[in-house]
Every structure is written in C-alpha cells, then in structure tokens.
Design a protein around this motif. Structure first.
Motif, PDB file in Angstrom:
ATOM      1  N   GLY A  86       0.802  -1.212   0.000  1.00 57.47           N
ATOM      2  CA  GLY A  86       0.000   0.000   0.000  1.00 57.47           C
ATOM      3  C   GLY A  86       0.835   1.262   0.000  1.00 57.47           C
ATOM      4  O   GLY A  86       2.074   1.233  -0.026  1.00 57.47           O
ATOM      5  N   ASP A 107      -1.021   8.604   1.309  1.00 56.44           N
ATOM      6  CA  ASP A 107      -0.964   9.760   0.406  1.00 56.44           C
ATOM      7  C   ASP A 107      -0.170  10.920   1.000  1.00 56.44           C
ATOM      8  O   ASP A 107       0.162  11.868   0.292  1.00 56.44           O
ATOM      9  CB  ASP A 107      -2.368  10.212  -0.021  1.00 56.44           C
ATOM     10  CG  ASP A 107      -3.244  10.670   1.128  1.00 56.44           C
ATOM     11  OD1 ASP A 107      -2.719  10.840   2.243  1.00 56.44           O
ATOM     12  OD2 ASP A 107      -4.455  10.854   0.911  1.00 56.44           O
ATOM     13  N   ASP A 162     -13.153   3.727   7.191  1.00 55.38           N
ATOM     14  CA  ASP A 162     -12.354   2.802   6.399  1.00 55.38           C
ATOM     15  C   ASP A 162     -13.294   2.011   5.495  1.00 55.38           C
ATOM     16  O   ASP A 162     -14.482   1.825   5.811  1.00 55.38           O
ATOM     17  CB  ASP A 162     -11.581   1.816   7.288  1.00 55.38           C
ATOM     18  CG  ASP A 162     -10.663   2.525   8.274  1.00 55.38           C
ATOM     19  OD1 ASP A 162     -10.237   3.649   7.978  1.00 55.38           O
ATOM     20  OD2 ASP A 162     -10.380   1.935   9.336  1.00 55.38           O
ATOM     21  N   GLN A 168      -8.363  -2.105   0.158  1.00 57.97           N
ATOM     22  CA  GLN A 168      -8.951  -1.327   1.242  1.00 57.97           C
ATOM     23  C   GLN A 168      -8.348   0.067   1.319  1.00 57.97           C
ATOM     24  O   GLN A 168      -7.226   0.300   0.883  1.00 57.97           O
ATOM     25  CB  GLN A 168      -8.795  -2.042   2.582  1.00 57.97           C
ATOM     26  CG  GLN A 168      -7.381  -2.419   2.964  1.00 57.97           C
ATOM     27  CD  GLN A 168      -7.355  -3.325   4.194  1.00 57.97           C
ATOM     28  OE1 GLN A 168      -8.168  -3.195   5.095  1.00 57.97           O
ATOM     29  NE2 GLN A 168      -6.418  -4.257   4.218  1.00 57.97           N
ATOM     30  N   GLY A 169      -9.134   0.964   1.862  1.00 58.37           N
ATOM     31  CA  GLY A 169      -8.686   2.322   2.118  1.00 58.37           C
ATOM     32  C   GLY A 169      -8.868   2.641   3.588  1.00 58.37           C
ATOM     33  O   GLY A 169      -9.887   2.285   4.190  1.00 58.37           O
ATOM     34  N   LYS A 170      -7.886   3.327   4.163  1.00 57.18           N
ATOM     35  CA  LYS A 170      -7.917   3.653   5.587  1.00 57.18           C
ATOM     36  C   LYS A 170      -7.923   5.170   5.766  1.00 57.18           C
ATOM     37  O   LYS A 170      -7.310   5.895   5.002  1.00 57.18           O
ATOM     38  CB  LYS A 170      -6.720   3.037   6.313  1.00 57.18           C
ATOM     39  CG  LYS A 170      -6.646   1.512   6.161  1.00 57.18           C
ATOM     40  CD  LYS A 170      -5.567   0.910   7.019  1.00 57.18           C
ATOM     41  CE  LYS A 170      -5.905   1.003   8.486  1.00 57.18           C
ATOM     42  NZ  LYS A 170      -7.134   0.287   8.857  1.00 57.18           N
ATOM     43  N   LEU A 196     -10.289   7.223   5.177  1.00 55.98           N
ATOM     44  CA  LEU A 196     -10.823   7.865   3.979  1.00 55.98           C
ATOM     45  C   LEU A 196     -11.504   9.182   4.309  1.00 55.98           C
ATOM     46  O   LEU A 196     -11.685  10.033   3.433  1.00 55.98           O
ATOM     47  CB  LEU A 196     -11.788   6.920   3.269  1.00 55.98           C
ATOM     48  CG  LEU A 196     -11.160   5.629   2.714  1.00 55.98           C
ATOM     49  CD1 LEU A 196     -12.216   4.766   2.056  1.00 55.98           C
ATOM     50  CD2 LEU A 196     -10.034   5.949   1.740  1.00 55.98           C
ATOM     51  N   ARG A 243      -4.551   9.717   4.056  1.00 55.80           N
ATOM     52  CA  ARG A 243      -5.258   8.476   3.771  1.00 55.80           C
ATOM     53  C   ARG A 243      -4.241   7.405   3.354  1.00 55.80           C
ATOM     54  O   ARG A 243      -3.100   7.709   3.037  1.00 55.80           O
ATOM     55  CB  ARG A 243      -6.273   8.678   2.651  1.00 55.80           C
ATOM     56  CG  ARG A 243      -7.291   9.787   2.931  1.00 55.80           C
ATOM     57  CD  ARG A 243      -8.162  10.012   1.709  1.00 55.80           C
ATOM     58  NE  ARG A 243      -9.147  11.060   1.928  1.00 55.80           N
ATOM     59  CZ  ARG A 243      -8.952  12.360   1.711  1.00 55.80           C
ATOM     60  NH1 ARG A 243      -7.758  12.779   1.264  1.00 55.80           N
ATOM     61  NH2 ARG A 243      -9.907  13.236   1.924  1.00 55.80           N
ATOM     62  N   TYR A 298      -4.010   3.466   1.101  1.00 56.56           N
ATOM     63  CA  TYR A 298      -4.679   2.552   0.177  1.00 56.56           C
ATOM     64  C   TYR A 298      -3.838   1.277   0.060  1.00 56.56           C
ATOM     65  O   TYR A 298      -2.619   1.349  -0.142  1.00 56.56           O
ATOM     66  CB  TYR A 298      -4.846   3.197  -1.197  1.00 56.56           C
ATOM     67  CG  TYR A 298      -5.521   4.548  -1.133  1.00 56.56           C
ATOM     68  CD1 TYR A 298      -6.907   4.663  -1.162  1.00 56.56           C
ATOM     69  CD2 TYR A 298      -4.762   5.718  -1.021  1.00 56.56           C
ATOM     70  CE1 TYR A 298      -7.530   5.908  -1.087  1.00 56.56           C
ATOM     71  CE2 TYR A 298      -5.373   6.960  -0.954  1.00 56.56           C
ATOM     72  CZ  TYR A 298      -6.751   7.049  -0.981  1.00 56.56           C
ATOM     73  OH  TYR A 298      -7.357   8.285  -0.898  1.00 56.56           O
TER      74      TYR A 298
END
Length: 893
Positions: A186, A189, A839, A855-857, A859, A883, A885
């Motif tokens: 992952g 950002d 998430d 998955q995204g954390k 978000l 964020r 990903y």
C-alpha cells in the motif's frame, strides 16, 4: 526481607502459585432459524456470526472480535481490530494514526487491562502501565474477548474491563491441518519528504496441525511483518496570550474571564515527521491433549515495533515584554479578533530531532489443565515476560536572534491554524541567519520483567454442570522495572556554525502555510560536524544530574487468592465470590533538592503496601430461548502508572526565559477503587441477528490526575516562574453509561440481491460526574470531563455480499477527550476534538484458497486536533496523517 528476582522464580516453581483462567463458558441454548449449512460464510459476516456466538456463550457481560476465514483479525494491528468491538475505542500514538492504548466504554486506558491467554503482559511504554497495542500483531489472535463485568476469578486491576487475546489452538476445528495468511502492499498519500518512499504493507502467516498417536500433539506457528512508510504534519500554536478588547491590556485568564478577550498566538510551529514504522512478530505453541484427562501448552512469542523518525520543525515566537505602566504588550499592536501585528520576534528556530524507537515484548508461557475426576478441573500456569523500550534521540537546534527582523502580521480565522506573514521573509527564511543553539543526544532504556503464576480448582462449575459448584485459586505476579536515561547536551562556543552548510534541497509547503515553505536540513551532517569539532562545543555541566534525576527502579509484587460459589439451573446461573489482593510496592530514584543556591542530587527509596477485598456477584438468566438477562456487581482497582509512582524529580530550566519546570512522581499515590454495577439485556433472534442494551454505574474513588501549578517562587536563591507538574489523587467520580448494540449479519427478509446486506452498529454514552481538583489559590474546580475518556463512542460496520464479492465500510466516532489539566489556569486545559474515521474494504473470493482484497484507511481524512483556551475554542495543534490505500490477497490451504 527482600527476595531476589531469581528467588521469586524458584518460589513460584516450587509452590505452583496461581490464578484462575477466564475460560468458563455458559451453556448455549440452540438458536432458532439456523442458516443452511451449505451457505459459505466468510469475511465480515463470518466474524459477526462468531461474535454473536461468543457473546452468548461467555459467562460475563462481554463483547468480542473473532478471526476471519484465514484465522487472523483483518486489521494492521491488535488496536485497530479492537475498534470494531462495541464500546471500544483507542488512544492513538501521539495522534499519529496508529491505535496504541485501549479504552473500554470510553474510559481512560489506565482503567483497563490487556491480557494474552489470561495473563497480563508487562508494559513497553515509559510513562504508562499499559501494553502498547501497536506492538502486538493481529495474527496472534483467534479471538479477543472484552469482559465488561468481573468475577472474583479475574484480575482485580480493571475498572473499565479486560481485553483478553485468545491465541489459536491446533485443536480448533477438530484438529484439522490449517495454513493461512495474508499479504498486501500500500501507500499513504502523505509521503516522506526525505528518506525515500518504499511501499507500505504487511505479510503474515498462520499454520497449525496435530500429530502423534491419536493426534494428541499439536503445533501452531505464526509470523507477521508490517511496514508503514508515511509522513505527518503537526501544526502547533500553544499557550495563547489574551488582550482586553476594550483597554488593550494583557489579561490573565487565571484570574479574569477571558471568554471575550482577543487571542494572540504565542508561537507558530510546524513539525514535519518522516516515519518508517515496522513491526515484527513470531509465535509458536506446542500442545498436548490426551482427550481424556490432561492437556497442556507451551508457548513462546516475540514481537517488537520500531519507529525511525526524522522530525523537522520551524517556529517563530513574539517578544512578549509587558509595559508595566500600562500593562500592555510592548511589541504586539493593532490587536483585533481577526489578527494583529508583532513588531519584534523573540526568536525564530529551525530544529531537527532524529528518533529511533524500539519497543518489544517477549514471553514464555506454560499452561495446563487436569480433570482428575468428573466435574472437577485443575488449571495452572507459569508465565515469564520481558518488555523493553529503547530510544536514541538526537536534536539539533538553530536560532535566529530576536529583533525587528522577525516582525510579522498574523491573521486568525475561527477554528483554523493562525497565519503568520513575515515582514522580512528574505531574512526569516535565510539559513545563514540561524546559528547553532543546542546539540543534544539522549538515549533512553527501559526493561520490565514480570513473572506470573496462576492456578485454580473448579468443582461442578463447567458450562453443563447443574446445582452447586465452587472455584478457588491463587495468583502471584512479581514485577521488576528499570528506567535509565542519559543526557548529553552541548552549547556552542562563539562562532560555531550557521545553518546554511546543512540545508538540503528538499522542503515542504504546509497546506496551511499560504505559500511559505519550511527550512529542511540534514541532521546527520550536523552530527558529523559536532563529532569533528568538539572544541566548538561546551558540555552542559548539569548533564550528569539531568540524566540521573530521570532514572528509577520499581518493584511491584502482587499476590491474590479468591473463592467463588456457583449455582446453576437449566436457565439460571448465580455466581458470587470474593478476591483478596495484596500489593507491595518499592521505588528508588534520584531527586534534586535546593537549599539556598546549592543543589544536590540524592538517591531515595520509597514504598507502600496495601491490600483489598474485592467482592463480586453475577446473575445470568435465559428468560426465553432468545432473551438473556444479566446483572453484575464487582469491586475493582486501577493502579497508578509506574512513572507516576517513581518518586523522582526532574528539573528543567528554559535557557531563554529562565523559567523552571519541575516534574515529580508520587510514590504515595493510591490506586483508584471502584464499585461497579452492570445490567444487560441480550436478544438473539438467530445466529445472524442480535440486539443488546446494557447500563452501568461505576463509583470511582481516588481518581488520579496529572496537574500543573505555575507561580513565582524562589529557586536557587532567585525568584522566578516555576511550573510544578505532579500526579495526585483527586476526588471521586460517578460514571453512568448506556451501551446499545445491534448485529444483523444478513437481511434475508429482503428480496435478492438486497438480502446480502448486513451491519453491526453500537454506541456507548457516558454521563460522568467529573472529579474536582485543588487549584493553586486553594479553591476547588470541577473538570469539564474525565481525563482521556470520551462521553460518546460509536461504531458502524456495514457490509454487502453478492456472490464472491463483499463490500465493507467501517465508521468510528469519538467525542472530545480531555488530555491535560491546569491547577492555575483553566484555559490551559487541553483536549482532543471529536474524531470520525472511515475505512472501506472490498473482497473478491476467487476460490476457497484465494481472496483478493483492496482497502482504504482514514478515507475521511481525519486530522487529530488539540484545542485549548476559553471554551476550548483555540486550535492548539492539528496533525495531518493522510489516507492510505492497500491491495493484497488472503490465502488458505
């Protein structure tokens, strides 16, 4: 008479001291409307089905989170996994996006206990008694059970509750061989500015099998690796100043209402963190089960977490000289609600702190169960654990001198970080104008060893037993903790160097900087310059004192015994018991004492002994096949943090203002004591649907607060401003709360394809009576809330399955948290603002052996923010973590 640590080991081995396991389970009545056995249940729905079954089967009021189809919790760490449990939240690692300390029912982490297979582990943090959850990989757990009501068989140090991590057994699922794991890769950002940006990700595997004659032996092996590569921006503007809007005079909010005053920021500070965080974990368990009378397990585990951090910071502060005749700031003018002008700066600073932290836990555990006769069970075990903390920190500080060159205008927008607009930006952002001010290298080392023995005898108390039963047991825990800090602080000789030779081409423009960029420099180059030019620096003569005054040693010996009776019918169970716990505490540390102008460093040893009788009772009634009613009473403890108990005294003197800060421990701190009342209603529609409501009251005595007191007083023969920070026992508090929980794993009453919807939602509402503290002027003040406790905790997890695809979203809400308390000025209290995290995850099941996951954390891009001032209206600090990903796969063979 003192007994050596080795002596205690022999004592435990020879006497088999012990304590009870939590392993009793209540009889589970068959649930109606069971799902068809040919339906494949995976992912979020599988976890929810397991969680409903566990809540129904455990004797006490509880909630849990279970492993998924590969046998692990689908999160990056134990702390993150626990945030899915009703009533559970976590305290982040300095707001940096990693769950570190456990909060049960919104209560301070110090109220709670974390165990692995029923054994509390030693703490791997400097300032807390708690285990740091980000060190423990989620792959270790088959299930985490959170007990919210207590029996006499449980550890008494748990006012909020106990989170017990149950590790996997080779005999689970009938002893069938198992191999599963996950891997993902992952990116955050918010990326590192320096040091490179290799991918983040994790790899973990879990394997288990049985072997030997009649498969009496079993083995479980698990391994985990996690890496996070990211950055954070911390914007800070602490300790604001206040101006009367009518007269323009300086206001002291400690004595005057400042709610309508104009606010003047006392600092603008940006801190940019580049981080490489890694976690390693290994676990092995050898088991034996003759399937008749005896079973046992020998477990070894080791896991640790490292943080390699480069923290660059830039700041500017105003000159706050007050004109005595008019009581106005001499260099702060044109003050309004929206801004003002600073005609002279006190200093501008560029600094870098390079940290390498390593926190670890390792343990060996033996546990056995013997059933010598029908309806009789003997449980015993021995655990030896070591927790460590090490940090190497190197700090380089450069400053530009005070004067009109640092003048600036500032503007304020409500709820936003203040903007500073330099009058001479060419000067402020020129590294050649900054001279080295301080160089410091500080290693910290801590080691905590804990030897725990436990055993219990249970007669006619298993899930299927009826009539009268009895249980009794012993427990002992011998803990030894040592902390050592060395301070190597150096001031430059005249003309040592400027910042210019060390500046690097990288820079960062903060999102709230309005085009202004931070100055970055290379701390390794500064260290090389320092090592090559020792003659250009002078050691601080107080280095030896400063290091020794932080050191301490602490031993805590806890012995306990309990007896508990039980009466069970087919639908009704009554349990009552009493637990006795005795605690012997000894701390040794150095303290600075001042007589006139002479300061000396003296070693002293302090201690205390206390004991408690802790009664408890449980009522458990299956009113119908679907409705279960529970009621409970218990008396529990909340022992103080180890660092608070250390009787040390740390004194620091600000080299610019000569203000003094004294941090002290308090070896005579009393533990919190609480009487707890619980009532729970649980309605099980079937294995897929459950609703529950719980109410609780906790009457806590001797709440513990860390308070600060600032006043003018003599120090070293000179009157100066002295701030004393000290933990104290405050008044008691009454905590009332309600917990609501609903789980619907599938809505089969809806038409296809909507029947694949499911959700789990819960909310915990607290109505506490906050404690009061004694203020410096002799008055008492009631706090705005409990420290580090949220009055509202909410979690919603929604999931949708159609064929091989599962979509999942998880939202977590936490109301404001009070962090620090002042005994001189209430406007200096600091708390976290409310937070909302979201998430999301998608799984595609390609086969029984392979599932693809993305998955995204974070978000919601939640930014942890600290606020202070009247009504907590001033944004003191805001962190941006960004964020994340991830994409990867689950495998099972």
């Amino acid at each position: 008479m003192k007994v050596s640590f080795a002596g205690r080991t022999l004592l435990l081995l020879s006497t088999a001291l012990a304590a009870p396991a939590h392993g009793q389970t209540a009889r589970t009545t068959a649930l109606p409307d069971q799902a068809s056995p040919d339906i494949v249940v995976t992912g979020a729905r599988l976890q929810s089905v397991k969680d409903i079954a566990a809540k129904r089967s455990i004797d006490v009021i509880s909630d849990s989170i279970s492993s998924d189809e590969i046998g692990t919790l689908p999160d990056f760490g134990l702390g993150e996994a626990l945030t899915r449990v009703p009533g559970i939240s976590t305290i982040q690692n300095n707001g940096r996006g990693e769950a570190q300390f456990l909060s049960i029912r919104g209560l301070n982490a110090d109220y709670n206990l974390v165990e692995i297979d029923g054994v509390p582990l030693p703490a791997n943090e400097i300032n807390r008694r708690n285990v740091s959850l980000d060190v423990i990989p989620s792959s270790l757990a088959a299930r985490v059970e959170v007990y919210k009501s207590m029996t006499a068989a449980m550890n008494g140090n748990a006012i909020g509750g106990i989170a017990n991590l149950r590790t996997r057994s080779a005999f689970d699922n009938g002893g069938k061989p198992f191999l599963g794991g996950r891997f993902d890769i992952g990116r955050w950002d918010f990326q590192r500015t320096r040091g490179g940006n290799m991918p983040s990700g994790q790899v973990e595997m879990v394997g288990a099998t049985t072997f030997g004659p009649d498969h009496t032996f079993g083995v479980v092996v698990a391994g985990s690796y996690f890496r996070r590569v990211s950055a954070s921006l911390d914007s800070a503007s602490t300790s604001p100043l206040y101006v009367d809007p009518t007269t323009g005079q300086k206001l002291n909010p400690a004595t005057t209402d400042a709610s309508s005053a104009f606010v003047v920021p006392s600092v603008r500070r940006w801190l940019h963190y580049d981080n490489l965080r890694q976690r390693y974990g290994g676990f092995a368990k050898l088991e034996f089960d003759d399937h008749v009378m005896f079973k046992g397990a020998l477990t070894f585990a080791k896991f640790y977490h490292t943080n390699d951090e480069d923290r660059q910071a830039n700041s500017v502060t105003p000159t706050t000289t007050v004109t005595a005749a008019t009581n106005t700031f001499a260099n702060i003018t044109n003050v309004t609600a929206n801004g003002g002008t600073v005609t002279s700066g006190n200093y501008a600073q560029a600094d870098d702190s390079r940290y390498f932290q390593k926190r670890g836990i390792q343990y060996a555990d033996f546990h056995g169960e013997l059933a010598p006769a029908s309806h009789m069970l003997v449980d015993f075990g021995l655990n030896y654990a070591i927790a460590t903390y090490h940090q190497d920190s190197t700090t380089s500080v450069f400053r530009a001198p005070s004067g009109a060159n640092l003048a600036y205008d500032y503007t304020i927008s409500p709820g936003q970080f203040p903007q500073f607009n330099s009058a001479k930006p060419a000067y402020v952002f020129n590294p050649a104008n900054y001279n080295i001010y301080d160089y410091q290298a500080v290693p910290d080392d801590q080691k905590e060893k804990a030897l725990t023995g436990r055993a219990n005898l249970r007669i006619n108390t298993s899930a299927d037993d009826r009539g009268f039963g009895v249980a009794t047991g012993l427990y002992a825990r011998f803990l030894d903790r040592r902390y050592d800090r060395n301070v190597n602080d150096y001031k430059p000789a005249s003309g040592a160097t400027t910042l210019a030779p060390f500046v690097v081409p990288q820079s960062y423009t903060p999102y709230n900087g309005h085009g202004q960029s931070m100055i970055f420099f290379d701390p390794a180059a500064v260290s090389r310059f320092f090592n090559a030019n020792p003659d250009k620096f002078t050691a601080n003569p107080t280095n030896a004192y400063t290091g020794l005054q932080s050191d301490y040693r602490l031993t805590e010996n806890i012995t306990a015994a309990y007896v508990m009776g039980r009466y069970a019918l087919d639908t009704l169970r009554l349990t009552a018991g009493i637990r006795y716990e005795a605690t012997d505490l000894s701390t040794g540390s150095y303290a600075l004492t001042t007589a006139g102008k002479t300061t000396s460093l003296d070693y002293g040893q302090q201690g205390q002994h206390y004991h408690d009788w802790l009664p408890s009772a449980q009522f458990d009634w299956n009113a119908t096949d679907r409705l279960r009613i529970r009621a409970a009473f218990s008396r529990t403890l909340g022992r103080p943090d180890y660092s608070d108990l250390a009787g040390r005294q740390t004194i620091s003197i600000n080299s610019t203002t000569s203000f003094v800060t004294i941090k002290t421990g308090n070896a005579q701190l009393r533990p919190r004591r609480s009487d707890n009342y619980d009532l729970s209603l649980e309605y099980y529609v079937n294995r897929d649907v459950m609703f529950s409501a719980a109410g609780f009251i906790k009457r806590v005595q001797d709440e513990i607060l860390t308070v600060s007191n600032t006043e003018l007083q003599p120090f070293n023969g000179v009157t100066t401003q002295v701030t004393t920070i000290r933990p104290v026992n405050a008044s008691g508090t009454v905590i009332r709360g309600v917990e609501l929980n609903a789980v619907v794993t599938r809505m089969d009453f809806l038409p296809h394809p909507l029947d694949g919807l499911g959700f789990a939602a819960n909310v915990t509402l607290l109505d506490p009576t906050p404690p009061s503290v004694m203020m410096a002027d002799g008055t008492r003040r009631q706090l705005s809330s409990l420290t580090e406790s949220a009055n509202v905790v909410g979690n919603v997890r929604a999931f949708y399955t159609i064929g091989p695809v599962t979509l999942q979203g998880a939202w977590n809400h936490l109301s404001p948290l009070l962090l620090t308390t002042s005994t001189t000025d209430p406007t200096q209290d600091i708390r976290y603002k409310a937070s909302d995290l979201f998430d999301a995850q998608i799984r595609v099941r390609l086969s029984r052996a392979l599932t693809i996951i993305a998955q995204g954390k974070n978000l919601s891009n939640n930014r942890p923010a600290r606020v202070t001032g009247p009504g907590f209206g001033w944004l003191s600090e805001e962190l941006v973590n960004g964020r994340a990903y991830y994409v990867g796969a689950l495998v099972r063979f």
